[in-house]
Write a protein that holds these residues in place. Structure first.
Motif, PDB file in Angstrom:
ATOM      1  N   SER A 131       0.837  -1.108   0.094  1.00 19.28           N
ATOM      2  CA  SER A 131      -0.064   0.061   0.003  1.00 19.28           C
ATOM      3  C   SER A 131       0.810   1.350  -0.069  1.00 19.28           C
ATOM      4  O   SER A 131       0.397   2.356  -0.395  1.00 19.28           O
ATOM      5  CB  SER A 131      -1.058  -0.049   1.197  1.00 19.28           C
ATOM      6  N   ARG A 132       2.263   1.033   0.401  1.00 18.38           N
ATOM      7  CA  ARG A 132       2.903   2.364   0.444  1.00 18.38           C
ATOM      8  C   ARG A 132       3.365   2.853  -1.019  1.00 18.38           C
ATOM      9  O   ARG A 132       3.550   3.913  -1.229  1.00 18.38           O
ATOM     10  CB  ARG A 132       4.279   2.126   1.105  1.00 18.38           C
ATOM     11  N   PHE A 133       2.824   1.970  -1.959  1.00 21.76           N
ATOM     12  CA  PHE A 133       3.152   2.247  -3.312  1.00 21.76           C
ATOM     13  C   PHE A 133       2.214   3.521  -4.075  1.00 21.76           C
ATOM     14  O   PHE A 133       1.916   3.618  -5.052  1.00 21.76           O
ATOM     15  CB  PHE A 133       3.244   1.037  -4.341  1.00 21.76           C
ATOM     16  N   GLY A 134       1.097   3.641  -3.082  1.00 17.49           N
ATOM     17  CA  GLY A 134       0.262   4.559  -3.544  1.00 17.49           C
ATOM     18  C   GLY A 134      -0.863   3.963  -4.474  1.00 17.49           C
ATOM     19  O   GLY A 134      -1.324   4.742  -5.459  1.00 17.49           O
ATOM     20  N   THR A 150      -2.644   4.400 -13.378  1.00 14.97           N
ATOM     21  CA  THR A 150      -3.159   5.285 -14.199  1.00 14.97           C
ATOM     22  C   THR A 150      -2.135   6.265 -14.674  1.00 14.97           C
ATOM     23  O   THR A 150      -1.146   6.639 -14.040  1.00 14.97           O
ATOM     24  CB  THR A 150      -4.220   5.903 -13.750  1.00 14.97           C
ATOM     25  N   GLU A 152      -2.533   9.430 -14.062  1.00 12.27           N
ATOM     26  CA  GLU A 152      -2.298  10.328 -12.869  1.00 12.27           C
ATOM     27  C   GLU A 152      -1.367   9.660 -11.823  1.00 12.27           C
ATOM     28  O   GLU A 152      -0.687  10.479 -11.304  1.00 12.27           O
ATOM     29  CB  GLU A 152      -3.688  10.225 -12.133  1.00 12.27           C
ATOM     30  N   PHE A 153      -1.322   8.375 -11.759  1.00  9.44           N
ATOM     31  CA  PHE A 153      -0.303   7.859 -10.943  1.00  9.44           C
ATOM     32  C   PHE A 153       0.959   8.208 -11.550  1.00  9.44           C
ATOM     33  O   PHE A 153       2.085   8.513 -10.447  1.00  9.44           O
ATOM     34  CB  PHE A 153      -0.561   6.419 -10.660  1.00  9.44           C
ATOM     35  N   LEU A 155       2.140  10.621 -13.274  1.00  6.24           N
ATOM     36  CA  LEU A 155       2.267  11.864 -13.213  1.00  6.24           C
ATOM     37  C   LEU A 155       2.861  12.382 -11.798  1.00  6.24           C
ATOM     38  O   LEU A 155       4.166  12.818 -11.444  1.00  6.24           O
ATOM     39  CB  LEU A 155       1.153  12.663 -13.704  1.00  6.24           C
ATOM     40  N   ASP A 156       2.086  11.770 -10.791  1.00  4.99           N
ATOM     41  CA  ASP A 156       2.485  11.771  -9.425  1.00  4.99           C
ATOM     42  C   ASP A 156       3.807  11.407  -8.989  1.00  4.99           C
ATOM     43  O   ASP A 156       4.703  12.127  -8.530  1.00  4.99           O
ATOM     44  CB  ASP A 156       1.433  11.156  -8.280  1.00  4.99           C
ATOM     45  N   LEU A 157       4.110  10.150  -9.626  1.00  3.03           N
ATOM     46  CA  LEU A 157       5.275   9.630  -9.237  1.00  3.03           C
ATOM     47  C   LEU A 157       6.361  10.078  -9.920  1.00  3.03           C
ATOM     48  O   LEU A 157       7.397  10.516  -9.317  1.00  3.03           O
ATOM     49  CB  LEU A 157       5.372   8.271  -9.998  1.00  3.03           C
ATOM     50  N   GLU A 159       6.471  13.608 -10.854  1.00  2.00           N
ATOM     51  CA  GLU A 159       6.834  14.867 -10.003  1.00  2.00           C
ATOM     52  C   GLU A 159       7.872  14.689  -8.978  1.00  2.00           C
ATOM     53  O   GLU A 159       8.673  15.518  -8.912  1.00  2.00           O
ATOM     54  CB  GLU A 159       5.722  15.552  -9.500  1.00  2.00           C
ATOM     55  N   ILE A 160       7.436  13.732  -8.266  1.00  2.00           N
ATOM     56  CA  ILE A 160       8.499  13.557  -7.033  1.00  2.00           C
ATOM     57  C   ILE A 160       9.937  13.141  -7.623  1.00  2.00           C
ATOM     58  O   ILE A 160      10.875  13.556  -7.163  1.00  2.00           O
ATOM     59  CB  ILE A 160       7.884  12.379  -6.064  1.00  2.00           C
ATOM     60  N   ILE A 232      10.149   2.322  -4.574  1.00  2.00           N
ATOM     61  CA  ILE A 232       9.142   2.264  -5.387  1.00  2.00           C
ATOM     62  C   ILE A 232       9.436   2.312  -6.813  1.00  2.00           C
ATOM     63  O   ILE A 232       8.598   1.238  -7.616  1.00  2.00           O
ATOM     64  CB  ILE A 232       8.126   3.493  -4.835  1.00  2.00           C
TER      65      ILE A 232
END
Lengths: 297, 297
Positions: A131-134, A150, A152-153, A155-157, A159-160, A232
């Motif tokens: 679950s830590r993988f978001g 997805t 979105e995922f 993109l979040d990934l 960005e960080i 991750i």
DNA sequence: GCTCTTCCTCTTATCGATAAAAAACAATAC
DNA sequence: GTATTGTTTTTTATCGATAAGAGGAAGAGC
């Protein structure tokens, strides 16, 4: 009810070392073996006992029996050497990335447990870890919701990832000239050049090189949260590209060239060059991932 | 063997609503109650059954029984309404932050389980969940190592926190003028001013305000990894300052003033002011944490 | 025809038991 | 004495069982 995968793997490994003559005859002491194989002495003794039982060695002297060749079917099959949690991980990732697992799907522990042939506790522990993988969310007293691999995922990934990578690259470039990491970077550069020569048939080797490179960049100024985040990335990419081989050779070739530019930028100590090269590499990695997501869907 | 904390908490909550006359008489339908209390209908029925049993209501009509006052000892004691995982969490954090738990200590699942009076699986699951906080490391087939709530940890934590906060604050300031978040920010500013007036006796309320504020800043451009990281911060700070009340009032007063500066900077849309204010606030939070670590050791 | 309730099934949370592996201890050999 | 092997204890990984809770199907009431 623990699996005996540790024993079986140690056993296979010992046979291997014997076959390849990387193991003295008679075998070294239990303690020496323990250190070599990275398991407890309890396990080593079990291995020695089994080797004796099968007539490969004489346990008392730990010397190999003459005329007793190690045969292919002395080895335990690979499945039996895979620990449960890895087994679950593989199954789950396959289920997730392969199957028609849509975002919003709810995950049923019991069903997965039956499906994978394990107890529910194993599944739970895996899901908690994962679950830590978001990608998952838990509803207490109810199940887990799969949030979907997805765009979105991704993109979040990324960005960080960009934030962390630029930070680490800058700090790497600013290191003192006698840091040992420069040496390591040179070695890695050579490995890149070697791979580039043979890219036609060794393109699979890129991913391990990629990993080594990015981890090296982080090494200059370690931060446990950045390391964790890189875990991750490694995990996600490992599985994603395992089931997504499209254009693998070209992709890896392109990335290799970008790495070389990035490495040279680091070697130049020129911060703005570093930022440009790192940025370019990451944005092309991002594009690649996004493109592959589209083609899946 | 599941605990019935869900039921007991729902029961207490229902009594509460009845006592405070926030619940109609007769009680609303099972479905309405279910939505109100956020539990399943199964649980609601159990609650109604129990209320009937005890003569507080007549289940058939769900109407309150005349002359049957709700008494203090109708309530289940608080311990019985605490789910196991929370119970473990509390115990563990106390053990970790209070006890003489030095960095490098190894953690024994069985021992903790006996100590806390729960099964080992609960402990394992907690440790797995907790390991994301960067304070534990697992050795397969062996135990966990506690890495210590050290200065190094705090520095790692704050490095990331600063990166994330600056990023989110910048994006917040750049939002369009008609984003509803500006409104929310104004409300929060007022809450800050109110608290400042009454800081002498309400200083405990700061931490929830702090949380709301930083979460709001992230809301402008959500990223699941940043949210997750903020969960870590919240968790750590919650427990750390729970057992570390030194100078709480002054600390909170100072932070409140910094927040106000930060909020005004955001409202000004001036990026460089935002960066200065956010940076100042975070570095003072960092100093506070570091100082408290020294005084513990 | 809708809502509400009754009844039932499925899932999760939690425990305790047990084999495998690790680790501590004791005995022996060199 | 130090390293090595033999023995015992402790701990982890894993299973299966079961009560609590979630949620669905279908009858009952208006």
């Amino acid at each position: 009810m623990k699996t005996d995968t540790v024993f079986k793997k140690a056993f296979n490994r010992t046979l291997d070392l014997m076959v390849r003559s990387e193991m003295e005859d008679p075998l070294p002491s239990e303690n020496a073996l323990r250190r070599r194989l990275g398991v407890s002495r309890t396990t080593i003794r079990k291995v020695l006992g089994e080797l004796d039982q099968r007539g490969v060695i004489v346990a008392a002297t730990r010397s190999q029996v003459q005329d007793r060749q190690v045969l292919p079917n002395d080895y335990f099959p690979d499945v039996e050497t895979m620990p449960r949690n890895l087994h679950i991980e593989r199954h789950f990732m396959e289920w997730m990335l392969r199957g028609d697992t849509k975002p919003g799907t709810s995950i049923n522990e019991l069903e997965l447990a039956r499906h994978f042939g394990v107890a529910t506790s194993g599944i739970r522990e895996f899901l908690i870890r994962f679950s830590r993988f978001g990608l998952l969310e838990k509803r207490p007293n109810s199940g887990w919701i799969f949030e979907g691999f997805t765009e979105e995922f991704a993109l979040d990934l990324f960005e960080i990832r960009v934030m962390f990578e630029l930070r680490s690259a800058r700090l790497f470039a600013k290191q003192s000239d006698h840091s040992p990491l420069w040496e390591k970077l040179e070695t890695l550069k050579r490995a890149h050049l070697d791979l580039l020569e043979e890219i036609d048939y060794r393109f699979h080797d890129f991913s391990s090189l990629d990993n080594r490179f990015h981890r090296l960049v982080n090494e200059a100024s370690p931060n446990r949260f950045i390391d964790d985040f890189y875990d991750i990335i490694t995990f996600i990419f490992h599985y994603h590209y395992q089931w997504n081989k499209r254009d693998e050779k070209q992709r890896n070739h392109a990335a290799l060239v970008e790495h070389l530019g990035y490495i040279d930028a680091l070697l130049s100590h020129d911060l703005s060059r570093v930022e440009v090269a790192a940025g370019a590499h990451l944005s092309s990695a991002k594009e690649t991932l996004l493109r592959s997501l589209v083609t899946i869907a």
